[in-house]
Design a protein around this motif. Sequence first.
Motif, PDB file in Angstrom:
ATOM      1  N   ARG B 173      14.966  -7.630  -2.184  1.00  0.00           N
ATOM      2  CA  ARG B 173      13.999  -7.758  -1.189  1.00  0.00           C
ATOM      3  C   ARG B 173      13.536  -9.182  -1.008  1.00  0.00           C
ATOM      4  N   THR B 174      14.137 -10.132  -1.695  1.00  0.00           N
ATOM      5  CA  THR B 174      13.621 -11.711  -1.125  1.00  0.00           C
ATOM      6  C   THR B 174      14.374 -12.195   0.066  1.00  0.00           C
ATOM      7  N   LYS B 175      13.387 -12.301   0.777  1.00  0.00           N
ATOM      8  CA  LYS B 175      14.046 -12.798   2.146  1.00  0.00           C
ATOM      9  C   LYS B 175      13.755 -14.233   2.311  1.00  0.00           C
ATOM     10  N   GLY B 176      12.776 -14.739   1.440  1.00  0.00           N
ATOM     11  CA  GLY B 176      12.748 -16.445   1.679  1.00  0.00           C
ATOM     12  C   GLY B 176      11.840 -17.075   0.452  1.00  0.00           C
ATOM     13  N   VAL B 177      11.911 -18.212   0.534  1.00  0.00           N
ATOM     14  CA  VAL B 177      11.207 -19.006  -0.561  1.00  0.00           C
ATOM     15  C   VAL B 177      10.554 -20.158   0.070  1.00  0.00           C
ATOM     16  N   ILE B 178       9.009 -20.168  -0.161  1.00  0.00           N
ATOM     17  CA  ILE B 178       8.384 -21.263   0.585  1.00  0.00           C
ATOM     18  C   ILE B 178       8.109 -22.322  -0.324  1.00  0.00           C
ATOM     19  N   ILE B 179       8.567 -23.739   0.012  1.00  0.00           N
ATOM     20  CA  ILE B 179       8.232 -24.881  -0.758  1.00  0.00           C
ATOM     21  C   ILE B 179       7.403 -25.709   0.092  1.00  0.00           C
ATOM     22  N   ILE B 201      20.115 -21.984  -7.958  1.00  0.00           N
ATOM     23  CA  ILE B 201      19.769 -20.375  -8.211  1.00  0.00           C
ATOM     24  C   ILE B 201      19.808 -19.774  -7.191  1.00  0.00           C
ATOM     25  N   LEU B 202      19.246 -20.004  -5.886  1.00  0.00           N
ATOM     26  CA  LEU B 202      19.411 -19.479  -4.522  1.00  0.00           C
ATOM     27  C   LEU B 202      20.729 -18.900  -4.195  1.00  0.00           C
ATOM     28  N   LYS B 203      21.691 -19.870  -4.287  1.00  0.00           N
ATOM     29  CA  LYS B 203      23.262 -19.604  -3.926  1.00  0.00           C
ATOM     30  C   LYS B 203      23.521 -18.528  -4.902  1.00  0.00           C
ATOM     31  N   LYS B 204      23.468 -18.544  -6.120  1.00  0.00           N
ATOM     32  CA  LYS B 204      23.952 -17.519  -7.132  1.00  0.00           C
ATOM     33  C   LYS B 204      23.199 -16.152  -6.793  1.00  0.00           C
ATOM     34  N   TYR B 214      16.341 -17.351   2.718  1.00  0.00           N
ATOM     35  CA  TYR B 214      15.994 -18.710   3.431  1.00  0.00           C
ATOM     36  C   TYR B 214      15.114 -19.599   2.698  1.00  0.00           C
ATOM     37  N   LEU B 215      15.430 -20.894   2.433  1.00  0.00           N
ATOM     38  CA  LEU B 215      14.463 -21.700   1.748  1.00  0.00           C
ATOM     39  C   LEU B 215      13.590 -22.499   2.866  1.00  0.00           C
ATOM     40  N   ILE B 216      12.384 -21.999   2.971  1.00  0.00           N
ATOM     41  CA  ILE B 216      11.346 -22.368   4.040  1.00  0.00           C
ATOM     42  C   ILE B 216      10.813 -23.796   3.633  1.00  0.00           C
ATOM     43  N   SER B 217      11.001 -24.781   3.941  1.00  0.00           N
ATOM     44  CA  SER B 217      10.358 -25.996   3.622  1.00  0.00           C
ATOM     45  C   SER B 217       9.291 -26.575   4.479  1.00  0.00           C
ATOM     46  N   ASP B 218       8.149 -26.297   3.908  1.00  0.00           N
ATOM     47  CA  ASP B 218       6.964 -26.782   4.521  1.00  0.00           C
ATOM     48  C   ASP B 218       6.497 -28.279   4.423  1.00  0.00           C
ATOM     49  N   GLU B 219       6.799 -29.012   5.467  1.00  0.00           N
ATOM     50  CA  GLU B 219       6.643 -30.543   5.007  1.00  0.00           C
ATOM     51  C   GLU B 219       5.565 -31.112   5.837  1.00  0.00           C
ATOM     52  N   PRO B 220       4.370 -30.893   6.276  1.00  0.00           N
ATOM     53  CA  PRO B 220       3.525 -31.526   6.853  1.00  0.00           C
ATOM     54  C   PRO B 220       3.132 -32.988   6.191  1.00  0.00           C
ATOM     55  N   TYR B 221       3.264 -32.940   4.911  1.00  0.00           N
ATOM     56  CA  TYR B 221       2.893 -34.408   4.221  1.00  0.00           C
ATOM     57  C   TYR B 221       4.259 -35.235   3.970  1.00  0.00           C
ATOM     58  N   PHE B 233      15.435 -34.171   0.852  1.00  0.00           N
ATOM     59  CA  PHE B 233      15.715 -33.606   2.471  1.00  0.00           C
ATOM     60  C   PHE B 233      16.317 -32.437   1.857  1.00  0.00           C
ATOM     61  N   ALA B 234      15.473 -31.287   2.071  1.00  0.00           N
ATOM     62  CA  ALA B 234      15.850 -29.962   1.369  1.00  0.00           C
ATOM     63  C   ALA B 234      17.313 -29.504   2.079  1.00  0.00           C
ATOM     64  N   PRO B 235      17.370 -29.485   3.442  1.00  0.00           N
ATOM     65  CA  PRO B 235      18.868 -28.908   3.981  1.00  0.00           C
ATOM     66  C   PRO B 235      20.058 -29.585   3.106  1.00  0.00           C
ATOM     67  N   LYS B 236      19.846 -30.745   2.558  1.00  0.00           N
ATOM     68  CA  LYS B 236      21.084 -31.417   1.981  1.00  0.00           C
ATOM     69  C   LYS B 236      21.350 -30.470   0.802  1.00  0.00           C
ATOM     70  N   PHE B 237      20.637 -29.833   0.022  1.00  0.00           N
ATOM     71  CA  PHE B 237      20.699 -29.149  -0.906  1.00  0.00           C
ATOM     72  C   PHE B 237      20.896 -27.695  -0.975  1.00  0.00           C
ATOM     73  N   TYR B 238      20.770 -27.408   0.304  1.00  0.00           N
ATOM     74  CA  TYR B 238      20.684 -25.832   0.531  1.00  0.00           C
ATOM     75  C   TYR B 238      21.088 -25.451   2.017  1.00  0.00           C
ATOM     76  N   ASP B 239      22.116 -24.962   2.327  1.00  0.00           N
ATOM     77  CA  ASP B 239      22.411 -24.494   3.652  1.00  0.00           C
ATOM     78  C   ASP B 239      21.324 -23.749   4.370  1.00  0.00           C
ATOM     79  N   ASP B 240      21.019 -22.646   3.767  1.00  0.00           N
ATOM     80  CA  ASP B 240      20.119 -21.614   4.450  1.00  0.00           C
ATOM     81  C   ASP B 240      18.555 -22.249   4.338  1.00  0.00           C
ATOM     82  N   THR B 241      18.420 -23.375   5.042  1.00  0.00           N
ATOM     83  CA  THR B 241      17.002 -24.010   4.925  1.00  0.00           C
ATOM     84  C   THR B 241      16.527 -24.228   6.163  1.00  0.00           C
TER      85      THR B 241
END
Lengths: 398, 398
Positions: B173-179, B201-204, B214-221, B233-241
């Motif tokens: 049921r995990t649809k996303g991870v917020i960092i 880990i996410l790919k596995k 989806y890796l949701i990368s919250d980057e206001p800072y 740069f998060a998308p470099k590491f994981y496509d579903d970003t």
Amino acid sequence: MISKHMAPYMEGNKTVRAMFELGKNLAAEIGAENVYDFSLGNPNVNPPEAVKQAIIDILNTEDPHVVHGYMSNAGFDLTRQAIADNLNQRFGGEGAHYAAKNIVMETGAAYALNVVLRTILDDEDEIITFAPYFLEYANYVRNYNGKTVAVPQSPETGFQPNLDAFEKLITPRTKGVIINNPNNPTGVIYTEETMTKLAAILKKKEEEFGTVIYLISDEPYRELVYTDVKVPFAPKFYDDTIVAYSFSKSLSLPGERIGYLAVGDEADGAEELLAALAVTTRVLGTVNAPSLIQLAVARCLNEKVDVDYYKKNAEDLYRIVTEAGFEAVKPQGAFYLWVKAPDGDDNAFVNAGIDCHIIMAGGSGFAGPGYVRLAFCVDHEMILKSEPAFRELAAKYF
Amino acid sequence: MISKHMAPYMEGNKTVRAMFELGKNLAAEIGAENVYDFSLGNPNVNPPEAVKQAIIDILNTEDPHVVHGYMSNAGFDLTRQAIADNLNQRFGGEGAHYAAKNIVMETGAAYALNVVLRTILDDEDEIITFAPYFLEYANYVRNYNGKTVAVPQSPETGFQPNLDAFEKLITPRTKGVIINNPNNPTGVIYTEETMTKLAAILKKKEEEFGTVIYLISDEPYRELVYTDVKVPFAPKFYDDTIVAYSFSKSLSLPGERIGYLAVGDEADGAEELLAALAVTTRVLGTVNAPSLIQLAVARCLNEKVDVDYYKKNAEDLYRIVTEAGFEAVKPQGAFYLWVKAPDGDDNAFVNAGIDCHIIMAGGSGFAGPGYVRLAFCVDHEMILKSEPAFRELAAKYF
């Protein structure tokens, strides 16, 4: 991968987008000057010059930390106070007595409605609205797991709400009623008589069920009126009223997303409700309405776009369409002419229009089958030039 | 009468508001100059002058109908193109290759996150995030009937995510991870090593469950960094970003509510996802991000606030707090110093702080009990003047 619940939203989007794309493609094919596009409610009159001056003046004289900074989730106190004062000045005779605390600034009226619905709806609660209606209402209600209950359209009353049908649809799960006055898509103003009866029914049902039913009055077109008919001030008729207002049309600022909610002290649980609306404003993600434009509108509350331009458009389009032989509702306000499909099939009428290079929005998309909507917030010359096209369209039917 | 579901939101609001009100009351009582208020993450450095000039220039030269008008729900093409170009220029070496279609303009990052969650979550779906975390995440997830699953905080790794615990919490049921990188409230930057392992880990798990996460990368800072450590740069590491960005901090425009979502073509169902994000932007009510400020940020993508000011604040506050005897995480980015409550009770520590006229936010409010958050986006002089107060506070413990 999008969620399962997104499907109906994506489907609805296709219907509207198809119309828009069609107009664009046709323009590319035969030249924009040969296409009579009445599909979109996008204001074509410029904002008052005062808005530009207000923004520049604010940037040149105010502290940038304040101008672009966070404030209370409900908005700048000075803007809320200015709006309260302005409402009291204009509608004091009808009972308006707002203070800053009664106003919550919102990122446009559409977001304001989302905030209200999020705040008052639990799962399966019901919201009643009157067909034909701005179709996004159903999306907004669905966002919070509510149910939209539509009162059928009533051409026999000139599209004033059918209040007998309305009364029968109210249940203990009815948490609110959305009205849109002046109305999109019919251009009709709900009269004082309508409002009086509607309020009496709501009061009766509140007592019968022991519930609170909010009247949510969506008023982006309040200032755009083309007759002597006055738009009734909803809170005058019913205490449990929440007004949702937008400056999109009155100041031609639709892209800026600026509006407000107003709740009078006499509304049920007003204090808690206002606090909750501010919290919801934050929690649904906008945090606060955009700051610079909040400050600008506070200085422009007595400004208005050139309503006479729209009035001329309304009159000429109504004349052209009816002289061609179609039946239409004379626009009293808003941006729209509501035209009957001669054989009752609005999809076929829309397609016949396209053959004559006239782009119209099918009424089915507004829960008003058998009619089409023509947005007249367009170039006046285009309206005048469209006359032969409407005659050509009429020739297909009559 | 507000809905039953509003209760937890209102409760959460009280906790934060109480702190804020306390600071205000104390200031009224003993003078603002005697209160050391580190409670709020409200940028105190002014926006670059270029923002003001861009706005005035746009108002003076561009068509007001465009400047203040509706555009595509995803935003102005020129703004989206400018952002895509800027990202490609800065992160091309790390695989960025965006086009305008990959960017959706949003009314700030908080709204952007709501849009993402609304788009990907069905009822009871799960979102994982790492404690301590920006508490609003839990509200946003709750808005769409999702479940927030928190990975416990890991002081032992310097508050880098505990990836063993993380892996065990991923379910079908995990649809996303917020960092949140750099992180609010710890000021820590998640390293390349963290991102590499997290992505693996996410790919596995995607393969194991046959799901998309989806890796949701919250980057206001993102731009506010005080060390040589680079924010990965998060998308470099994981496509579903999905990147969520805000100009609130980098340009000191928090009140303006302007940000964006970026989804690369390599993300699962990118085309459908981007279309859905635009529809959700409309349907949740903002319709589009505010227009004038969209045009202004497009001209200011290479501008930055005075980061050195914040850096000096970070260094001095860290020095003062640690020299007084407290244990703290050295801030690498963002606005925050994460300080350990000497006896592990953050509520008591906050109260002891108040006695010394120091206003801090309890870590429990960020799912990080035993710690407090000090926001150092404040006047530098206030930080320097706070030294005796921190010594006084230390004397209560050591």
